[in-house]
Motif scaffolding. Structure first.
Motif, PDB file in Angstrom:
ATOM      1  N   TYR A  22       0.713  -1.219  -0.061  1.00  0.00           N
ATOM      2  CA  TYR A  22       0.079   0.105  -0.092  1.00  0.00           C
ATOM      3  C   TYR A  22       0.819   1.201  -0.060  1.00  0.00           C
ATOM      4  CZ  TYR A  22      -4.338  -2.358   0.256  1.00  0.00           C
ATOM      5  OH  TYR A  22      -5.549  -3.337   0.004  1.00  0.00           O
ATOM      6  N   ALA A  23       2.213   1.172   0.611  1.00  0.00           N
ATOM      7  CA  ALA A  23       2.926   2.343   0.743  1.00  0.00           C
ATOM      8  C   ALA A  23       3.313   2.506  -0.660  1.00  0.00           C
ATOM      9  CB  ALA A  23       4.219   2.223   1.675  1.00  0.00           C
ATOM     10  N   ALA A  24       3.777   1.458  -1.451  1.00  0.00           N
ATOM     11  CA  ALA A  24       4.131   1.543  -2.955  1.00  0.00           C
ATOM     12  C   ALA A  24       2.977   2.194  -3.982  1.00  0.00           C
ATOM     13  CB  ALA A  24       4.685   0.445  -3.334  1.00  0.00           C
ATOM     14  N   MET A  25       1.974   2.004  -3.549  1.00  0.00           N
ATOM     15  CA  MET A  25       0.613   2.290  -4.252  1.00  0.00           C
ATOM     16  C   MET A  25       0.536   3.805  -3.939  1.00  0.00           C
ATOM     17  SD  MET A  25      -2.541  -0.156  -4.521  1.00  0.00           S
ATOM     18  CE  MET A  25      -2.284  -1.324  -3.164  1.00  0.00           C
ATOM     19  N   ILE A  26       0.658   4.280  -2.765  1.00  0.00           N
ATOM     20  CA  ILE A  26       0.463   5.680  -2.484  1.00  0.00           C
ATOM     21  C   ILE A  26       1.549   6.566  -3.027  1.00  0.00           C
ATOM     22  CG2 ILE A  26       0.475   7.339  -0.131  1.00  0.00           C
ATOM     23  CD1 ILE A  26      -1.148   5.398   1.059  1.00  0.00           C
ATOM     24  N   ILE A  27       2.870   6.061  -3.088  1.00  0.00           N
ATOM     25  CA  ILE A  27       3.891   6.848  -3.551  1.00  0.00           C
ATOM     26  C   ILE A  27       3.808   6.762  -4.908  1.00  0.00           C
ATOM     27  CG2 ILE A  27       6.462   6.526  -3.854  1.00  0.00           C
ATOM     28  CD1 ILE A  27       6.633   5.368  -1.195  1.00  0.00           C
ATOM     29  N   LEU A  28       3.342   6.021  -5.657  1.00  0.00           N
ATOM     30  CA  LEU A  28       2.816   6.013  -7.077  1.00  0.00           C
ATOM     31  C   LEU A  28       1.898   6.694  -7.424  1.00  0.00           C
ATOM     32  CD1 LEU A  28       3.958   2.488  -8.082  1.00  0.00           C
ATOM     33  CD2 LEU A  28       5.202   4.269  -8.588  1.00  0.00           C
ATOM     34  N   PHE A  29       0.892   6.694  -6.880  1.00  0.00           N
ATOM     35  CA  PHE A  29      -0.375   7.617  -6.991  1.00  0.00           C
ATOM     36  C   PHE A  29      -0.045   8.923  -6.618  1.00  0.00           C
ATOM     37  CE2 PHE A  29      -3.171   3.609  -6.897  1.00  0.00           C
ATOM     38  CZ  PHE A  29      -3.527   3.839  -8.629  1.00  0.00           C
ATOM     39  N   SER A  30       0.908   9.409  -5.813  1.00  0.00           N
ATOM     40  CA  SER A  30       1.251  10.520  -5.593  1.00  0.00           C
ATOM     41  C   SER A  30       1.648  11.343  -6.802  1.00  0.00           C
ATOM     42  CB  SER A  30       2.260  10.888  -4.462  1.00  0.00           C
ATOM     43  OG  SER A  30       3.856  10.406  -5.192  1.00  0.00           O
ATOM     44  N   LEU A  31       1.896  10.638  -7.731  1.00  0.00           N
ATOM     45  CA  LEU A  31       2.112  11.392  -9.148  1.00  0.00           C
ATOM     46  C   LEU A  31       0.925  12.116  -9.629  1.00  0.00           C
ATOM     47  CD1 LEU A  31       4.370   8.639 -10.830  1.00  0.00           C
ATOM     48  CD2 LEU A  31       5.102  10.727  -9.753  1.00  0.00           C
ATOM     49  N   ILE A  32      -0.290  11.506  -9.032  1.00  0.00           N
ATOM     50  CA  ILE A  32      -1.541  12.185  -9.130  1.00  0.00           C
ATOM     51  C   ILE A  32      -1.394  13.669  -8.732  1.00  0.00           C
ATOM     52  CG2 ILE A  32      -3.923  12.368  -8.510  1.00  0.00           C
ATOM     53  CD1 ILE A  32      -4.047   9.346  -8.509  1.00  0.00           C
ATOM     54  N   PHE A  33      -1.254  13.915  -7.783  1.00  0.00           N
ATOM     55  CA  PHE A  33      -0.841  15.191  -7.058  1.00  0.00           C
ATOM     56  C   PHE A  33      -0.108  16.172  -7.903  1.00  0.00           C
ATOM     57  CE2 PHE A  33       1.420  18.318  -4.481  1.00  0.00           C
ATOM     58  CZ  PHE A  33       0.486  19.160  -3.871  1.00  0.00           C
ATOM     59  N   PHE A  34       1.148  15.567  -8.256  1.00  0.00           N
ATOM     60  CA  PHE A  34       2.019  16.587  -8.961  1.00  0.00           C
ATOM     61  C   PHE A  34       1.359  16.504 -10.616  1.00  0.00           C
ATOM     62  CE2 PHE A  34       4.780  14.658  -5.654  1.00  0.00           C
ATOM     63  CZ  PHE A  34       5.255  15.653  -5.257  1.00  0.00           C
ATOM     64  N   GLY A  35       0.737  15.781 -11.051  1.00  0.00           N
ATOM     65  CA  GLY A  35       0.255  15.840 -12.216  1.00  0.00           C
ATOM     66  C   GLY A  35      -0.875  17.037 -12.458  1.00  0.00           C
ATOM     67  N   VAL A  36      -1.852  16.937 -11.339  1.00  0.00           N
ATOM     68  CA  VAL A  36      -2.732  18.032 -11.265  1.00  0.00           C
ATOM     69  C   VAL A  36      -2.191  19.507 -11.029  1.00  0.00           C
ATOM     70  CG1 VAL A  36      -4.738  18.789  -9.805  1.00  0.00           C
ATOM     71  CG2 VAL A  36      -4.628  16.179 -10.793  1.00  0.00           C
ATOM     72  N   LYS A  37      -1.228  19.358 -10.048  1.00  0.00           N
ATOM     73  CA  LYS A  37      -0.608  20.700  -9.783  1.00  0.00           C
ATOM     74  C   LYS A  37       0.050  21.358 -11.023  1.00  0.00           C
ATOM     75  CE  LYS A  37       2.815  22.544  -6.520  1.00  0.00           C
ATOM     76  NZ  LYS A  37       3.241  23.732  -7.362  1.00  0.00           N
ATOM     77  N   ASN A  38       0.896  20.336 -11.797  1.00  0.00           N
ATOM     78  CA  ASN A  38       1.577  20.958 -13.112  1.00  0.00           C
ATOM     79  C   ASN A  38       0.509  21.506 -14.039  1.00  0.00           C
ATOM     80  OD1 ASN A  38       3.632  21.396 -14.677  1.00  0.00           O
ATOM     81  ND2 ASN A  38       3.356  19.531 -15.703  1.00  0.00           N
ATOM     82  N   HIS A  39      -0.633  20.761 -14.225  1.00  0.00           N
ATOM     83  CA  HIS A  39      -1.520  21.489 -15.158  1.00  0.00           C
ATOM     84  C   HIS A  39      -2.264  22.455 -14.384  1.00  0.00           C
ATOM     85  CE1 HIS A  39      -4.526  20.915 -18.276  1.00  0.00           C
ATOM     86  NE2 HIS A  39      -5.785  21.040 -17.174  1.00  0.00           N
ATOM     87  N   ARG A  40      -2.527  22.624 -13.354  1.00  0.00           N
ATOM     88  CA  ARG A  40      -3.050  23.877 -12.764  1.00  0.00           C
ATOM     89  C   ARG A  40      -2.152  25.229 -12.914  1.00  0.00           C
ATOM     90  NH1 ARG A  40      -2.809  24.606  -6.360  1.00  0.00           N
ATOM     91  NH2 ARG A  40      -0.852  25.114  -7.012  1.00  0.00           N
ATOM     92  N   ASP A  41      -0.738  24.592 -12.439  1.00  0.00           N
ATOM     93  CA  ASP A  41       0.032  25.867 -12.683  1.00  0.00           C
ATOM     94  C   ASP A  41       0.448  26.398 -14.125  1.00  0.00           C
ATOM     95  OD1 ASP A  41      -0.114  25.807  -9.732  1.00  0.00           O
ATOM     96  OD2 ASP A  41       1.600  24.873  -9.713  1.00  0.00           O
ATOM     97  N   LEU A  44      -3.381  26.343 -16.358  1.00  0.00           N
ATOM     98  CA  LEU A  44      -4.742  26.882 -16.037  1.00  0.00           C
ATOM     99  C   LEU A  44      -4.487  28.248 -15.027  1.00  0.00           C
ATOM    100  CD1 LEU A  44      -6.786  23.787 -14.868  1.00  0.00           C
ATOM    101  CD2 LEU A  44      -6.984  24.949 -16.867  1.00  0.00           C
ATOM    102  N   GLY A  45      -3.279  28.666 -15.382  1.00  0.00           N
ATOM    103  CA  GLY A  45      -2.810  30.090 -14.616  1.00  0.00           C
ATOM    104  C   GLY A  45      -2.780  29.932 -13.026  1.00  0.00           C
ATOM    105  N   GLY A  46      -2.724  28.696 -12.593  1.00  0.00           N
ATOM    106  CA  GLY A  46      -2.702  28.672 -11.226  1.00  0.00           C
ATOM    107  C   GLY A  46      -3.880  28.709 -10.448  1.00  0.00           C
ATOM    108  N   TYR A  47      -4.883  28.153 -11.152  1.00  0.00           N
ATOM    109  CA  TYR A  47      -6.435  28.133 -10.670  1.00  0.00           C
ATOM    110  C   TYR A  47      -7.185  26.801 -11.085  1.00  0.00           C
ATOM    111  CZ  TYR A  47      -5.560  33.129  -9.516  1.00  0.00           C
ATOM    112  OH  TYR A  47      -4.919  34.116  -9.132  1.00  0.00           O
TER     113      TYR A  47
END
Length: 153
Positions: A22-41, A44-47
């Motif tokens: 489960y730790a490996a899954m969470i670490i790999l799925f943390s890429l979701i956070f960075f993907g969404v953040k990258n797209h937002r910033d 989408l102009g940070g929003y």
């Protein structure tokens, strides 16, 4: 996944490490956070709204889960087709003597259902997709940022 299955499959006690899995899954799925953040910033102009962030995170989780399912299907059918037999033997040797009849019937039912590739796909998705959706939800909560227009008075 392959490492974890090999650890469980080759261990006479059929032990894997759920925490590591489960730790490996969470670490790999943390890429979701960075993907969404990258797209937002960058796009989408940070929003980004919660809904849009969650939708994007969920789609990333679905892609990741689909890759997991495809890898498991190939690995299971090509390399460990007797995995359910080995797992059943392990479960039956570790259950209490008074539960052996019930557990034998349950495992026989599970083995029968596992013969259907659709069931294999659904059960495999159910192992990993919920973790990805939780990470997508948390990411959307952390990354949502609304743009407020300034009104001219």
């Amino acid at each position: 996944m392959i490492v974890m299955v090999n650890m469980m499959y080759s261990d006479t006690h059929f032990k894997g490490n759920d925490v590591v899995g489960y730790a490996a899954m969470i670490i790999l799925f943390s890429l979701i956070f960075f993907g969404v953040k990258n797209h937002r910033d960058k796009q989408l102009g940070g929003y980004i709204s919660f809904g849009k962030a969650f939708k994007m995170g969920s789609l990333i989780a679905l892609v990741g889960a689909t890759l997991y399912v495809v890898v498991w299907l190939f690995y299971y059918y090509l390399f460990v087709p007797d995995f359910i037999d080995v797992y059943t033997d392990y479960v039956l040797t570790t259950c209490a003597p008074e539960d052996i009849e019930t557990k034998t019937a349950q495992m026989a039912d599970f083995k029968e259902m596992y013969k259907n590739p659709l069931f294999v796909i659904l059960i495999t998705y159910s192992e990993v997709l919920p973790v990805g959706l939780v990470v997508a939800l948390v990411s959307a909560l952390l990354l949502k940022r609304k743009q407020f227009e300034k009104s001219l008075s």
